[in-house]
Each structure stands twice: as structure tokens, then as C-alpha cells.
Design a protein around this motif. Structure first.
Motif, PDB file in Angstrom:
ATOM      1  N   GLY A  15       0.865  -1.444  -0.033  1.00 18.48           N
ATOM      2  CA  GLY A  15       0.107   0.228  -0.185  1.00 18.48           C
ATOM      3  C   GLY A  15       0.888   1.369   0.045  1.00 18.48           C
ATOM      4  N   ASN A  16       2.014   1.176   0.697  1.00 18.87           N
ATOM      5  CA  ASN A  16       2.722   2.536   0.857  1.00 18.87           C
ATOM      6  C   ASN A  16       4.183   2.281   0.024  1.00 18.87           C
ATOM      7  OD1 ASN A  16       4.637   0.941   2.440  1.00 18.87           O
ATOM      8  ND2 ASN A  16       3.733   1.685   4.365  1.00 18.87           N
ATOM      9  N   VAL A  17       4.470   1.360  -0.821  1.00 20.71           N
ATOM     10  CA  VAL A  17       5.907   1.313  -1.313  1.00 20.71           C
ATOM     11  C   VAL A  17       5.966   2.434  -2.538  1.00 20.71           C
ATOM     12  CG1 VAL A  17       5.124  -0.286  -3.046  1.00 20.71           C
ATOM     13  CG2 VAL A  17       7.613  -0.344  -2.453  1.00 20.71           C
ATOM     14  N   GLY A  18       4.782   2.917  -3.090  1.00 28.16           N
ATOM     15  CA  GLY A  18       4.901   3.992  -3.979  1.00 28.16           C
ATOM     16  C   GLY A  18       5.455   5.312  -3.638  1.00 28.16           C
ATOM     17  N   ARG A  19       5.615   5.372  -2.203  1.00 27.37           N
ATOM     18  CA  ARG A  19       6.119   6.623  -1.565  1.00 27.37           C
ATOM     19  C   ARG A  19       7.323   6.362  -1.242  1.00 27.37           C
ATOM     20  NH1 ARG A  19       4.028   8.637   2.871  1.00 27.37           N
ATOM     21  NH2 ARG A  19       3.288   6.622   3.630  1.00 27.37           N
ATOM     22  N   LEU A  20       8.268   5.255  -1.764  1.00 26.26           N
ATOM     23  CA  LEU A  20       9.575   5.067  -1.101  1.00 26.26           C
ATOM     24  C   LEU A  20      10.518   6.025  -1.873  1.00 26.26           C
ATOM     25  CD1 LEU A  20      10.606   2.951   0.642  1.00 26.26           C
ATOM     26  CD2 LEU A  20      11.318   1.328  -1.247  1.00 26.26           C
ATOM     27  N   ARG A  21      11.331   6.606  -1.180  1.00 30.21           N
ATOM     28  CA  ARG A  21      12.341   7.726  -1.414  1.00 30.21           C
ATOM     29  C   ARG A  21      13.756   7.403  -0.987  1.00 30.21           C
ATOM     30  NH1 ARG A  21       8.272   8.162  -3.754  1.00 30.21           N
ATOM     31  NH2 ARG A  21       7.018  10.171  -4.348  1.00 30.21           N
ATOM     32  N   PRO A  22      14.768   7.949  -1.818  1.00 32.55           N
ATOM     33  CA  PRO A  22      16.127   7.755  -1.197  1.00 32.55           C
ATOM     34  C   PRO A  22      16.179   8.427   0.159  1.00 32.55           C
ATOM     35  CG  PRO A  22      16.114   8.458  -3.536  1.00 32.55           C
ATOM     36  CD  PRO A  22      14.629   8.713  -3.011  1.00 32.55           C
ATOM     37  N   ALA A  23      16.783   7.717   1.113  1.00 25.47           N
ATOM     38  CA  ALA A  23      17.073   8.300   2.504  1.00 25.47           C
ATOM     39  C   ALA A  23      18.509   8.777   2.531  1.00 25.47           C
ATOM     40  CB  ALA A  23      16.914   7.281   3.662  1.00 25.47           C
ATOM     41  N   TRP A  24      19.414   8.186   2.080  1.00 27.42           N
ATOM     42  CA  TRP A  24      20.924   8.469   1.934  1.00 27.42           C
ATOM     43  C   TRP A  24      21.453   7.932   0.824  1.00 27.42           C
ATOM     44  CZ3 TRP A  24      24.368   4.708   3.182  1.00 27.42           C
ATOM     45  CH2 TRP A  24      24.002   3.870   4.066  1.00 27.42           C
ATOM     46  N   ILE A  25      22.742   8.248   0.267  1.00 29.66           N
ATOM     47  CA  ILE A  25      23.561   7.608  -0.715  1.00 29.66           C
ATOM     48  C   ILE A  25      24.947   7.977  -0.387  1.00 29.66           C
ATOM     49  CG2 ILE A  25      24.275   7.938  -3.093  1.00 29.66           C
ATOM     50  CD1 ILE A  25      21.610   8.978  -3.739  1.00 29.66           C
TER      51      ILE A  25
END
Length: 594
Positions: A54-64
Motif C-alpha cells: 500500500g505504501n511502497v509507491g512513496r519510497l524515496r532515497p534516504a541517503w546515498i
């Protein structure tokens, strides 16, 4: 050799990406990824569900984190007590704060030779007892202090050797000006296994071959040349004392007494091998010593059952590569799934997938452990995804074959021998499943594998004799033009005897391996730089992110302070050279926003 110039820019990059206050919580406390595969069972499964369908579409980079060294970044990170440890191209190592990417320490590896096997890739470290263990491309096993990165011990296990011969050099001259890479230099690629107070690791580079680049500069689209004669090395797995680095035992892949086996006409699962057994038997007397240079590389980390005291590993192709007459017989124990006693290295059982291999079907993908359902109840089992296009399941204690999945690819001329006219065979040497790990969800019984669909042409060629040099015979393996070539992410239902549950065609070739999570997701990387999240029930892609370079290593998932993360190495791989997809140096870590 270039040296690592770590770029500790994680904090700045994280700020630029406008990240993310902790929101969705997996569970209180830390949920580590403590070793390769997530555990000794090698399942590549994370019991974390904060990131879900339900929420994976909002996954974003946290750090690189950028290593400063581009290309061949194939490592699987390890997370212990909130600290991430990752190895890079060239065997450098970094310890990072897992929730922010802040650099805690770095180790810069100084190789003792540049004469290594293949590209300078490394697939990960092991962490145990306050030490970080790495096996290096220049043949060393190293222990670092997990707090500081200082070397605790450094054991030279093998010195890589040139591997070139007068015959190989003469053949290289006949192949023109295309770049050629010689093999049979022993070194390490796999992440070590730490078990029973031992650090266990096996060598790669034992199966001799010349790898010839194609016009685009990529080895993958070029050819592999296997030369007649005994030009390989003898592969082995060894165990070292975790505290001191002293060698405790060593198991050799090639069997000194009776490596010819039974000259079998079919595989153990009943497929005809199309061998000229009469010719092999006739050639056997003058090739009795072929086992001494018989190959058998070890590509990936074994699984471990502490109750049985057994480790399970796959072995690689015999040498000389793709040319069988000078190594008559079954070539035991190459191309096999084997079980070894963890305390002594003694062989308990083996299952040879491809006797007398001439196609490059290494048992390369790491085995994983499961409880396999039978009418008599669950059986402790070990499974392995093969290059030949099936997933095999065995009794863990005896090696008995319990099941073979439905075919994962469309076979063509399987096990047909190379010919002067050229024989098209599917799959080719890249396999259906190469070294990339298969993820397994015990709750559903589904295994998730990256499948390559493609064929190769195997052609026997001859270089005429010349003054001072005999005739040279060799097999050239190249991509079969005009044959379908694509990848699928495929779910195999091991609760239903190996039926295919679903198969999703990818936009570019899949690479790195798979990760399954309790959130009902399967993460899978592509050579074009995309990391994809699939619905584990249907295969539907729910989320994609372009990481900027081909995904080279397996994704992992962990949690710190209740927040779930997904991490993957994006550095490209050998097949991205000249393919239109770039190389990179980034470890990309994702999380959910507020």
C-alpha cells in the motif's frame, strides 16, 4: 591500481534529497541484516512489513554513499547493531551509520598483484564477534576490527597466477586485435561464511578460458574460448580460524581418485547428455591427471545448517572450459551441489547437475534452506536455482532429489555438444539463473528468481599447426544471433512442487538478485539502473527508481529505531560496458517519508 577515494557526502546528499522524518515503523529496536542472505539459511528474506504494497509507491532515497570507484559494484551490505558494512570494487571496505550514511571508518585495500581473475568485483563481507571478514581478489582473507577498521589479521591464502600459456598466447594472436582477458588466476569473489568459529571461503577463476570482447567493448556480448588441454587450476574451499586466520581444513572440488565418475549418459534428473562416451573412454588413459587442473570455481556463499553441521555450496565448470575431450568422464565434483561437514570439510553428499559440462552451467546461485512439504510431512531441504533452467530441491541430510520445478525457460538443444558448424543451445553460459541469489518466503512457499532467457552458439574451431607449435583446437561460445533474449522475474511455488506462480517480463536484463519482505514485496534490480518493487502475489510492478547505474548487487532490508530501509549497490556490472547503460559508485538507501 587505482586507490579508493571515499566520498563521505552522505549527509549532504541526504539533505539535498529533503529526507524523511521517521514515520512508518517496522518494529521497535533494530532489525539487522547480519550476514549474506540475511541468515545462514540464505533466504534473502526480510521479516519487515512497514514498507508494504500500500505504501511502497512513496519510497524515496534516504541517503546515498558514493565509494569513489566506479563499476563492478556487486556487494551485498551487512547491517549489525545499526552499523552497515560494505565492500567495494577493489576490496575496499566502509563502515557507515545505517540510518544516516555517516562514515564511521574506511579501509583501503592495497592489492599485492594486479594479475587477478576477471574484473575487480567483490560481493560482500561477513561480520561476527567484533570482526569484519573479507576475502579479496588478490587471494587474501582479512579480518578488520569492526569498531575501527584496523587490520587484525591478514592471511595470504593463494597467490593469483598468470594462467597464460604458450598455447593460449598463440591462440590470442590468431583472434586479432580484440581485447582478451585470460583466466585461471585464483582469487575470491564470494562473501565469506562465518560458522562454528570458522571463516569459510572458496576460490573463483579455476575454470580456464579466454574471454574476448565484442565490438562494443563488452565481454558479455563477445565470446568465451575454451582451449584443448590442461590449462586450468584446481578449485577449492577452505576454512580459517576466525580469531587467528590459521587454515583449519581445505576441500578440493576435483576428485583425485575417480574424478571420471561413471561416464553417465544422462543427468541425475534424467536429461540425455548426448556424450560420445566411447571417445571419452578411449581418451581416458592419456588424461588420467586432468583432475590436477580440473577447474571448479566457487562463486557464492554456502548455506549452513548448524543442527546437521553441514554447509551447502555449488561448484563451477570443469577445465578446460567448454572443451571436454582432454578431461574424459563426469569430472567430479564440478557442476554440483555438495554438502560438507563444517568441522572437517569432509564430503557428505553431492548431486552433479551437469556431468562432463561443455556449456558453462556452473552451479552458481547460492543454495537456500527450507522445510519442503511432502505427504509424509515437511522435510528439511536445500534448494538451488540453476543455470540449466530448473530449481532443484534436495533432502538436506542425504542429497536425495525431492523435486525439480517446472522449466523456467524454453530449452533448445539442451546438452547438445559443440560442433564445427556451430550448435545453438538454450540456455547459454549466462544461464537461466547465474550467481544472483534467489529469495524465498517460507510463509507462502514462493521462491523469486531473476531468469535470463537466451541462447548461445558453441563452435569447435582449429588453428593449424605452425613451426614449433602444434595444432590448437578450441571451442568458441558466442551469443546466438536471432534468438530471443530477455529477462523475467519468476515466482516458483515450492509448496506446490515447483509450479510457476507468475512470471513478469522485464524492461531490461535483470541483475543482482532478489529480496522478499514480509510486506508482500519482491525487490529486483535491472541493468538499466532501475530498482523495482513487485507485488509478491502477482508480479505487478508497484514502484521503480532509477539509481543512475546498473544494479550490480542484491538488495537488502533492515530497520533502525523501528524505521525500515532498503539498500542496493548501483555500480553497473561487466555486461554494462558498451551496452548504453553507465557504471557508477553509489550505495542507495531508501525509506518512507512522513
Amino acid at each position: 591500481m587505482s586507490r579508493l577515494a571515499f566520498r563521505p557526502r552522505a549527509a549532504a546528499l541526504a539533505a539535498a534529497l529533503v529526507l524523511l522524518a521517521p514515520a512508518a515503523r517496522a518494529q521497535e529496536g533494530a532489525a539487522d541484516w547480519p550476514m549474506f542472505g540475511g541468515g545462514h539459511d540464505n533466504r534473502h528474506y526480510a521479516p519487515l512489513a512497514a514498507i508494504d504494497r500500500g505504501n511502497v509507491g512513496r519510497l524515496r532515497p534516504a541517503w546515498i554513499f558514493q565509494t569513489g570507484v566506479t563499476g563492478y559494484f556487486q556487494a551485498e551490505p551487512v547491517v549489525v547493531d545499526g552499523v552497515m558494512y560494505v565492500s567495494t570494487t577493489g576490496n575496499h571496505v566502509a563502515a557507515l551509520e545505517a540510518k544516516s550514511g555517516r562514515v564511521l571508518w574506511t579501509y583501503t585495500h592495497k592489492a599485492r598483484t594486479e594479475k587477478i581473475f576477471g574484473p575487480p568485483s567483490n560481493r560482500g563481507v561477513a561480520v561476527s564477534g567484533g570482526l569484519v571478514y573479507e576475502a579479496t581478489m588478490d587471494g587474501r582473507v582479512i579480518a578488520l576490527d569492526a569498531r575501527t577498521g584496523k587490520v587484525v589479521w591478514d592471511h595470504e591464502a593463494v597467490r593469483p597466477e598468470e594462467g597464460e600459456t604458450e598455447t593460449a598466447s598463440a591462440l590470442a594472436a590468431q583472434l586479432g586485435d580484440k581485447p582478451i582477458q585470460g583466466s585461471s588466476r585464483l582469487g575470491f569473489k564470494m562473501p565469506p561464511l562465518v560458522a562454528d568459529g570458522l571463516v569459510i571461503v572458496g576460490v573463483a577463476g579455476a575454470g580456464y578460458g579466454l574471454h574476448v570482447e565484442d565490438d562494443k567493448g563488452g565481454l558479455d556480448g563477445g565470446s568465451v574460448v575454451g582451449i584443448e588441454g590442461g590449462y586450468g587450476r584446481r578449485g577449492w574451499l577452505a576454512a580459517y580460524d576466525a580469531k587467528t586466520g590459521a587454515e583449519r581444513w581445505r576441500w578440493y572440488v576435483t576428485k583425485a581418485d575417480g574424478w571420471e565418475g561413471g561416464f553417465v549418459a544422462t543427468t541425475a534428473d534424467g536429461e540425455p547428455l548426448h556424450r560420445d562416451i566411447a571417445a571419452e573412454r578411449a581418451a581416458a588413459p592419456q588424461n588420467r591427471e586432468a583432475w590436477r587442473v580440473g577447474g571448479g570455481s566457487l562463486w557464492m556463499t554456502p548455506a549452513f545448517d548448524p543442527d546437521l553441521g553441514l554447509i551447502f555450496l555449488g561448484t563451477g565448470n570443469p577445465a578446460p572450459q567448454n572443451f571436454g575431450l582432454t578431461r574424459p568422464g563426469d569430472n567430479l565434483y564440478t557442476m554440483s551441489l555438495v554438502a560438507l561437514d563444517v568441522k572437517s570439510g569432509a564430503l557428505r553428499w553431492h548431486f552433479q547437475q551437469v556431468p562432463h559440462d561443455e556449456w558453462g552451467y556452473d552451479v552458481a546461485s547460492p543454495p537456500f534452506l527450507l522445510d519442503y512439504p511432502t505427504p509424509q510431512g515437511p522435510v528439511k531441504a536445500v534448494a538451488q536455482g540453476s543455470k540449466t533452467g530448473w530449481l532443484y530441491v534436495h533432502d538436506r541430510a542425504t542429497g536425495k532429489l525431492l523435486a525439480r520445478s517446472e522449466p523456467l525457460i524454453r530449452h533448445k538443444n539442451l546438452y547438445a555438444p559443440p560442433t564445427p558448424e556451430g550448435t545453438i543451445v538454450s540456455p547459454g553460459p549466462l544461464g537461466a539463473i547465474s550467481w544472483h541469489p534467489v529469495a524465498y518466503d517460507a510463509a507462502t512457499g514462493l521462491a523469486y528468481a531473476q531468469i535470463r532467457h537466451g541462447a548461445a552458439t558453441y563452435t569447435v574451431k582449429t588453428v593449424p599447426a605452425a613451426p614449433g607449435r602444434p595444432e590448437i583446437r578450441y571451442t568458441e561460445t558466442s551469443e546466438a544471433r536471432g534468438e530471443p533474449s530477455f529477462s523475467t522475474l519468476t515466482a516458483v511455488d515450492l509448496a506446490q512442487g515447483g509450479a510457476i506462480a507468475w512470471s513478469q517480463k522485464a524492461g531490461s536484463r535483470l541483475s543482482g538478485g532478489t529480496l522478499a519482505t514480509a510486506g508482500g514485496l519482491v525487490f529486483s534490480g535491472e541493468e538499466d539502473g532501475h530498482l523495482d518493487a513487485h507485488d509478491a502475489r502477482t508480479g505487478e510492478i508497484l514502484w521503480r527508481f532509477q539509481c543512475g547505474a546498473g544494479i550490480g548487487g542484491p538488495p537488502v532490508s533492515f530497520a533502525v529505531d523501528g524505521r525500515q530501509y532498503v539498500a542496493v549497490a548501483a555500480g553497473g556490472a561487466s555486461f554494462t560496458k558498451g551496452s548504453g547503460f553507465g557504471t557508477g559508485d553509489a550505495l542507495v538507501v531508501f525509506a518512507l517519508p512522513d
